[in-house]
Design a protein around this motif. Structure first.
Motif, mmCIF file in Angstrom:
data_model
loop_
_atom_site.group_PDB
_atom_site.id
_atom_site.type_symbol
_atom_site.label_atom_id
_atom_site.label_comp_id
_atom_site.label_asym_id
_atom_site.label_seq_id
_atom_site.Cartn_x
_atom_site.Cartn_y
_atom_site.Cartn_z
ATOM 1 N N GLY A 173 6.166 16.899 -0.507
ATOM 2 C CA GLY A 173 7.119 17.314 0.485
ATOM 3 C C GLY A 173 6.952 16.458 1.947
ATOM 4 O O GLY A 173 7.725 16.732 2.635
ATOM 5 N N ASN A 174 6.026 15.394 1.750
ATOM 6 C CA ASN A 174 6.080 14.727 3.113
ATOM 7 C C ASN A 174 7.095 13.385 2.724
ATOM 8 O O ASN A 174 7.276 12.745 1.752
ATOM 9 C CB ASN A 174 4.836 13.787 2.961
ATOM 10 N N LEU A 175 8.496 13.679 3.364
ATOM 11 C CA LEU A 175 9.454 12.843 3.287
ATOM 12 C C LEU A 175 9.298 11.446 3.262
ATOM 13 O O LEU A 175 9.843 10.543 2.631
ATOM 14 C CB LEU A 175 10.626 13.353 4.399
ATOM 15 N N PHE A 176 8.763 11.022 4.309
ATOM 16 C CA PHE A 176 8.453 9.557 4.559
ATOM 17 C C PHE A 176 7.412 8.837 3.505
ATOM 18 O O PHE A 176 7.550 7.801 2.825
ATOM 19 C CB PHE A 176 7.805 9.321 5.991
ATOM 20 N N ARG A 177 6.433 9.747 3.136
ATOM 21 C CA ARG A 177 5.474 9.277 2.087
ATOM 22 C C ARG A 177 6.192 9.135 0.749
ATOM 23 O O ARG A 177 6.299 8.345 0.089
ATOM 24 C CB ARG A 177 4.280 9.967 2.007
ATOM 25 N N THR A 178 7.047 10.312 0.315
ATOM 26 C CA THR A 178 7.740 10.113 -0.701
ATOM 27 C C THR A 178 8.914 8.900 -0.814
ATOM 28 O O THR A 178 8.720 8.144 -1.961
ATOM 29 C CB THR A 178 8.766 11.436 -0.980
ATOM 30 N N HIS A 179 9.439 8.721 0.220
ATOM 31 C CA HIS A 179 10.461 7.563 0.298
ATOM 32 C C HIS A 179 9.571 6.073 0.201
ATOM 33 O O HIS A 179 10.097 5.331 -0.373
ATOM 34 C CB HIS A 179 11.358 7.603 1.585
ATOM 35 N N ALA A 180 8.474 6.224 0.853
ATOM 36 C CA ALA A 180 7.748 4.946 0.662
ATOM 37 C C ALA A 180 7.218 4.714 -0.730
ATOM 38 O O ALA A 180 6.985 3.731 -1.221
ATOM 39 C CB ALA A 180 6.388 5.135 1.563
ATOM 40 N N ALA A 181 6.733 5.922 -1.419
ATOM 41 C CA ALA A 181 6.094 5.771 -2.659
ATOM 42 C C ALA A 181 7.453 5.517 -3.895
ATOM 43 O O ALA A 181 7.287 4.629 -4.736
ATOM 44 C CB ALA A 181 5.717 7.119 -3.370
ATOM 45 N N ASP A 182 8.668 6.011 -3.468
ATOM 46 C CA ASP A 182 9.727 5.593 -4.436
ATOM 47 C C ASP A 182 10.003 3.939 -4.049
ATOM 48 O O ASP A 182 10.468 3.423 -5.197
ATOM 49 C CB ASP A 182 11.137 6.392 -3.735
ATOM 50 N N THR A 183 9.863 3.451 -2.913
ATOM 51 C CA THR A 183 9.999 2.321 -2.579
ATOM 52 C C THR A 183 9.166 1.261 -3.609
ATOM 53 O O THR A 183 9.438 0.234 -4.253
ATOM 54 C CB THR A 183 9.811 1.635 -1.194
ATOM 55 N N LEU A 184 7.982 1.551 -3.562
ATOM 56 C CA LEU A 184 6.950 0.990 -4.369
ATOM 57 C C LEU A 184 7.066 1.025 -5.794
ATOM 58 O O LEU A 184 7.077 -0.153 -6.503
ATOM 59 C CB LEU A 184 5.567 1.458 -4.208
ATOM 60 N N MET A 196 -4.009 7.817 -4.242
ATOM 61 C CA MET A 196 -4.811 7.256 -5.221
ATOM 62 C C MET A 196 -5.123 5.789 -4.844
ATOM 63 O O MET A 196 -3.850 5.136 -4.880
ATOM 64 C CB MET A 196 -4.463 7.531 -6.689
ATOM 65 N N THR A 197 -6.267 5.392 -4.852
ATOM 66 C CA THR A 197 -6.740 4.087 -4.516
ATOM 67 C C THR A 197 -6.188 3.148 -5.583
ATOM 68 O O THR A 197 -6.430 3.342 -7.096
ATOM 69 C CB THR A 197 -8.163 3.831 -4.697
ATOM 70 N N ASN A 198 -5.505 2.024 -5.556
ATOM 71 C CA ASN A 198 -5.027 1.206 -6.654
ATOM 72 C C ASN A 198 -3.657 1.817 -7.451
ATOM 73 O O ASN A 198 -3.569 1.321 -8.719
ATOM 74 C CB ASN A 198 -5.774 0.507 -7.339
ATOM 75 N N GLY A 199 -3.205 3.143 -7.028
ATOM 76 C CA GLY A 199 -2.139 3.837 -7.695
ATOM 77 C C GLY A 199 -1.035 2.907 -8.215
ATOM 78 O O GLY A 199 -0.374 2.883 -9.544
ATOM 79 N N LEU A 200 -0.588 2.058 -7.427
ATOM 80 C CA LEU A 200 0.562 1.015 -7.547
ATOM 81 C C LEU A 200 0.133 0.256 -8.662
ATOM 82 O O LEU A 200 0.983 -0.036 -9.742
ATOM 83 C CB LEU A 200 0.863 0.528 -6.218
ATOM 84 N N LEU A 201 -1.066 -0.212 -8.762
ATOM 85 C CA LEU A 201 -1.603 -1.266 -9.680
ATOM 86 C C LEU A 201 -1.706 -0.794 -11.130
ATOM 87 O O LEU A 201 -1.197 -1.173 -12.138
ATOM 88 C CB LEU A 201 -2.861 -1.836 -9.348
ATOM 89 N N TYR A 202 -2.149 0.799 -11.286
ATOM 90 C CA TYR A 202 -2.138 1.261 -12.426
ATOM 91 C C TYR A 202 -0.865 1.568 -13.060
ATOM 92 O O TYR A 202 -0.572 1.524 -14.292
ATOM 93 C CB TYR A 202 -3.027 2.722 -12.352
ATOM 94 N N GLU A 203 0.209 2.056 -12.161
ATOM 95 C CA GLU A 203 1.461 2.131 -12.626
ATOM 96 C C GLU A 203 2.081 0.826 -13.173
ATOM 97 O O GLU A 203 2.658 0.698 -14.011
ATOM 98 C CB GLU A 203 2.395 2.901 -11.493
ATOM 99 N N TRP A 204 1.919 -0.156 -12.169
ATOM 100 C CA TRP A 204 2.369 -1.302 -12.564
ATOM 101 C C TRP A 204 1.921 -1.843 -14.048
ATOM 102 O O TRP A 204 2.635 -2.337 -14.744
ATOM 103 C CB TRP A 204 1.992 -2.586 -11.777
#
Length: 174
Positions: free
Chosen positions: A35-46, A1-9
């Motif tokens: 299920g994409n391990l790398f994307r999930t780990h990146a999202a968790d980091t954010l 989602m575009t700007n999803g991090l900003l919306y969560e923030w």
């Protein structure tokens, strides 16, 4: 989602500002884990970044294999290491940031707050049980006459007293 991090923030920051002294639980939107391990780990980091920057007191820790199966212990270790890394690397980030007036974060926070106010007004007008029946909370509907009722939850003895139930009976809700 575009700007999803900003919306969560925006939502995490709004929660922190509304409840400055409460140990708020921040839960990243795990519904996006696919299920994409790398994307999930990146999202968790954010989302760990959002957690530390907004001073959330309690956090649900993400793990790389979320969305695939119940994570193994080593996946949980990776999640904890991620939290430790981000929390140390960005410890005082929240104290350094000011949000742009009228920007995405402030606008989203205002939208969320207005929506919550609207929902609360609707609940006040129609009542809590009707709001539950209309799936106001988590898109789950339960009508007053559905479910197992009190007898289906836990067994109680003859001397059992629950003052809340007593109050509910007085108001004819149960």
């Amino acid at each position: 989602m575009t700007n999803g991090l900003l919306y969560e923030w925006a939502q995490a920051q709004l929660t922190r500002e509304l409840f400055p002294d409460c140990p708020v639980k921040y839960m990243p939107p795990t519904r996006h884990m696919d299920g994409n391990l790398f994307r999930t780990h990146a999202a968790d980091t954010l989302f760990n970044l959002v957690t530390i920057a907004t001073g959330q007191g309690i956090q649900t820790i993400g793990v790389p294999t979320e969305g695939i199966f119940t994570p193994h212990i080593h996946d949980r270790v990776l999640g904890l290491q991620n939290v430790d890394y981000v929390f140390n690397a960005a410890r005082d980030l929240g104290e350094e940031i000011e949000f742009k007036r009228g920007g995405i974060i402030q606008t989203r926070a205002q939208e969320v707050l207005a929506g919550a106010h609207e929902i609360l007004e609707r609940i006040a007008d129609e009542g809590l049980f009707e709001a539950i029946a209309k799936a106001t909370f988590g898109d789950v509907s339960r009508t007053v006459d559905e479910g197992r009722g009190l007898e289906g939850i836990v067994k109680t003895g003859d001397g059992y007293l629950n003052p809340v139930l007593q109050l509910m009976h007085e108001d004819s809700y149960v």
